[in-house]
Design an enzyme around this catalytic site. Structure first.
Site, PDB file in Angstrom:
ATOM      1  CD  GLU A 140      -8.769 117.544 110.197  1.00  0.00           C
ATOM      2  OE1 GLU A 140      -9.220 118.135 109.183  1.00  0.00           O
ATOM      3  OE2 GLU A 140      -8.893 116.325 110.379  1.00  0.00           O
ATOM      4  CD  GLU A 181     -10.793  85.315  83.134  1.00  0.00           C
ATOM      5  OE1 GLU A 181      -9.874  84.565  82.736  1.00  0.00           O
ATOM      6  OE2 GLU A 181     -11.413  86.095  82.375  1.00  0.00           O
ATOM      7  CG  HIS A 182     -13.170  81.544  84.056  1.00  0.00           C
ATOM      8  ND1 HIS A 182     -12.198  81.916  83.133  1.00  0.00           N
ATOM      9  CD2 HIS A 182     -14.279  82.247  83.728  1.00  0.00           C
ATOM     10  CE1 HIS A 182     -12.709  82.792  82.294  1.00  0.00           C
ATOM     11  NE2 HIS A 182     -13.962  83.022  82.629  1.00  0.00           N
ATOM     12  CG  ASN A 233      -4.971  95.912  69.493  1.00  0.00           C
ATOM     13  OD1 ASN A 233      -5.073  96.949  70.158  1.00  0.00           O
ATOM     14  ND2 ASN A 233      -4.965  95.902  68.191  1.00  0.00           N
ATOM     15  CB  SER A 257      -8.795  83.449  79.310  1.00  0.00           C
ATOM     16  OG  SER A 257      -9.941  83.011  79.986  1.00  0.00           O
ATOM     17  CD  GLN A 309     -11.110  79.735  80.104  1.00  0.00           C
ATOM     18  OE1 GLN A 309     -10.695  80.874  79.984  1.00  0.00           O
ATOM     19  NE2 GLN A 309     -12.343  79.390  79.766  1.00  0.00           N
ATOM     20  CD  GLN A 359      -7.455 104.237  64.979  1.00  0.00           C
ATOM     21  OE1 GLN A 359      -6.503 104.134  65.757  1.00  0.00           O
ATOM     22  NE2 GLN A 359      -7.614 103.409  63.948  1.00  0.00           N
ATOM     23  CG  HIS A 415     -10.051  82.012  75.327  1.00  0.00           C
ATOM     24  ND1 HIS A 415     -10.869  82.722  74.493  1.00  0.00           N
ATOM     25  CD2 HIS A 415     -10.851  81.539  76.300  1.00  0.00           C
ATOM     26  CE1 HIS A 415     -12.116  82.684  74.955  1.00  0.00           C
ATOM     27  NE2 HIS A 415     -12.128  81.951  76.047  1.00  0.00           N
ATOM     28  CG  HIS A 452     -13.021 123.278 106.642  1.00  0.00           C
ATOM     29  ND1 HIS A 452     -12.102 123.898 105.832  1.00  0.00           N
ATOM     30  CD2 HIS A 452     -13.336 122.112 106.013  1.00  0.00           C
ATOM     31  CE1 HIS A 452     -11.872 123.153 104.765  1.00  0.00           C
ATOM     32  NE2 HIS A 452     -12.613 122.060 104.849  1.00  0.00           N
ATOM     33  CE1 TYR A 487     -11.417  99.738  69.818  1.00  0.00           C
ATOM     34  CE2 TYR A 487     -11.405  97.355  70.100  1.00  0.00           C
ATOM     35  CZ  TYR A 487     -11.001  98.487  69.410  1.00  0.00           C
ATOM     36  OH  TYR A 487     -10.198  98.354  68.301  1.00  0.00           O
ATOM     37  CG  ASP A 493     -16.754  81.544  78.442  1.00  0.00           C
ATOM     38  OD1 ASP A 493     -16.435  82.389  79.298  1.00  0.00           O
ATOM     39  OD2 ASP A 493     -15.994  80.628  78.065  1.00  0.00           O
TER      40      ASP A 493
END
Lengths: 433, 433
Positions: free
Chosen positions: B416, B328-329, B215, B238, B260, B192, B263, B421, B131, B362
């Site tokens: 068991e 994250e960073h 989004n 971020s 950052q 969709q 962003h 088995h 995506y 990045d």
């Protein structure tokens, strides 16, 4: 009677597609109940845990410390085990540990041609929670399969939760926990146990990852806490696909099909063969064997509702069907099984040859028996050591290597309209120390 | 003014805990809308896709084939690029590919001491969906970071979807798709597009794994189709954590914090330093730099609402805080960064030393920029080649090795209560061919 599909029939494709699409899980909607349990434990901590444990497990205690099981209790469960059963558990434990130790991933690192240091490394999570179902369905083999990979990964806290209906915990489960070196055990279960592991309470420290099988409440709770902690995949009913030519003993194959069918009415056993007479013989062997099983009712319903025997004109047609089925367990009971395995792209675990029934993998072969179900082997894997680890990448530039690669970075940052990204690079070029 | 926390103050712990717990994502509840979009595409296929694309993207076409973008169109977007920008994109692509090629996992296999054949192997998924957000926020670097690992993994179909508001697709995105060797592109977006990738339509074949940012509608759709297909993690806003001693240029560090912050208003930039004067200098440098940024409004709000400067009495206190932040960073802008990195257990990506601003990662360093946010680096990893692959285990016994290990399996199966088995193993011992 189980379903019979023939590749040569005109309506094979729609029948096979329907078999693949059959939904075998009940859509029990417990999301709201689970959400309210999670919220209670998150907000009220120990008090909610005690209250819910009294309510659901009929096990009343005054404080959460009393729900703990000590290492000494685990060890005496192991010590009191029948010696041959203990030896079997040790064999399983040793073989599972040996196979999982081979999975410990190496990182890598070094300087590239531009002088940039680049590396990737693996580190374990700090704490893992292991859910174990309570009562009769408590399987010591599952304790081993979930706890050993966490220990091999180097996870420091390995926390088992197991519901104790009326205070009872299966001693085999405790013995397995002792052998697998579980570090904490709490007699709690259901969504409340998942909440305690995810959020922590006054007495129970939170974990980072929760694994292990459970009922619809447990599975739903795991889904809902995902993001706060990591979870393993949500396992559906068990499945086996047996590929068998006419050189097999029909009874051996019948037993293999029934070893999955006895798990659950929703379990699915499928055979593909290139010999219609052999198909009949297996079908007959299953019918003859069913009444001899303790779990005859479960196995009969699974075989009737979800089982299938598929005949193909020749084995060359098999791999495409097997890849579409993407079975949790795949037995290749034919000659040259390694060759055929090379044509299989999607399967959780493959069992090679006539002397490798799937059940050997449930207990003592070594690979994990927590495997992807419901076609998810197309994109997911069985439980392994890496599921208790995560990767961190590392980059290091000095002034010289930075000067080589930064201009391309600045160009791209500006093209994306991210001026501060560009600035963080240009400022190191125009204003060196 | 951003938040200032001092490790030596009595109220540090509750303040730090509040910083960790701050919820920066909007809880936009779109689950019902998304569920109805998914159901429409699943039931109506192409017709629903055309209708929803006309409705949401104001892009009306008569058939889904007209929504495709050909390889030739992708290639001409690349050919028409400004040469220096194209060169930068090639540099990024080559470096990202080189780093990801090092990640291709080896399986293992062989006979163990009992003569049991044991192996684990990796295979790619058949098809991956990527995506890509549309419009101005379409980042060519994200196309590279998502498409290259799939190609390196050996995924055969690499299918990009990108919404085309009023028919427009950013040519930089198409150029990146050409370089990253995307095999199919469709001008569809939103829930969709996720539905078309997960379920397939008459014109678009389904995929096995869906990755890439989007989004709230896209993220929710990915959550809802999880199980039918695999998904990557759902990325939150971020984050950067910069560890900086007083030997740094305050402006360099200010630029890194702002890279950052620009962003997203919900992005979070945190610095930890052992020098209060340096903390003041960075704070002042940020204030001075902000008005020079194109994205001044976004960066200012992020820094004011979510930024923080933390002073510690000495750097030895830093690793524990950094591990709790699990950024994250993580930039280590101090001497001997490799040593400090050894104390960090939880971080998505680590940037070593004063000449390694996060922005280099990045674009051109090579490691992936799709990384775990919101403390999830405690249990999850950045995107990598293995995310497009799955593991299959293999076991093979012959009569001799089976006879060695099966008795332990039979013992456990009976313990068991799983008689079929046990039978599938005993039948091969009592009735050999």
């Amino acid at each position: 009677m189980t379903a019979r599909l023939d590749f040569n029939q005109a309506d094979f494709e729609p029948q096979f597609a329907a078999l693949l699409d059959s939904k075998r899980e009940s859509d029990q909607d417990v999301a709201d109940i689970v959400a309210s349990i999670l919220a209670r434990v998150r907000n009220e901590g120990d008090a909610a845990l005690l209250d819910l444990t009294a309510q659901f497990d009929h096990f009343q205690q005054d404080n959460v410390a009393a729900l703990a099981i000590s290492k000494a209790e685990m060890q005496s469960a192991l010590d009191e085990l029948d010696p041959t059963l203990r030896a079997a558990l040790v064999t399983a434990c040793d073989r599972i540990r040996a196979f999982h130790e081979k999975q410990v991933p190496d990182g890598f690192g070094g300087l590239d041609d531009d002088g940039v240091a680049l590396a990737m490394r693996y580190t374990p999570v700090d704490a893992a929670g292991l859910y174990v179902p309570g009562g009769k369905a408590a399987y010591p083999s599952s304790v081993l399969m979930n706890a050993i990979p966490a220990a091999v990964a180097g996870v420091e806290r390995r926390v088992m939760v197991v519901p104790a209906p009326d205070g009872y915990v299966n001693p085999l489960v405790l013995a397995a926990a002792a052998l697998a070196d579980v570090t904490e055990v709490w007699r709690i279960g259901g969504a409340q146990a998942v909440a305690a592991l995810a959020y922590g309470t006054q007495s129970i420290a939170p974990v980072d990852k929760i694994v292990g099988p459970g009922n619809a409440f447990v599975a739903t709770a795991k889904r809902q806490v995902f993001g706060t902690v990591g979870i393993d995949s949500i396992a559906g009913p068990s499945e086996i696909l047996v590929i068998a030519d006419a050189q097999n003993d029909p009874e051996w194959i019948a037993a293999d099909l029934l070893s999955q069918a006895e798990h659950d009415e929703a379990a699915q056993s499928i055979m593909i063969t290139d010999d219609a007479d052999f198909a009949d013989a297996v079908d007959a062997a299953v019918a003859a064997m069913l009444p001899r099983l303790d779990r005859v009712a479960v196995a009969s319903q699974s075989w009737a509702d979800n089982g299938a025997i598929i005949t193909v004109p020749d084995m060359a047609k098999m791999p495409e069907l097997a890849n579409r089925i993407a079975a949790e367990h795949l037995e290749l009971a034919l000659d040259d099984p390694e060759k055929w395995a090379g044509d299989i792209r999607h399967a959780g675990a493959i069992f090679l040859g006539r002397y490798t029934p799937e059940a050997i993998g449930d207990y003592v072969a070594g690979p994990n028996h927590v495997l992807p179900t419901a076609r998810t082997a197309k994109f997911s894997s069985g439980l392994g050591v890496v599921d208790f680890m995560k990767r961190t990448t590392l980059v290091g530039c000095d002034a010289a290597s930075f000067a080589k690669i930064a201009p391309a970075g600045v160009k791209l940052a500006n093209a994306e309209g991210l001026g501060a990204h560009a600035l963080s690079m240009t400022i190191r070029m125009t204003k060196p120390v």
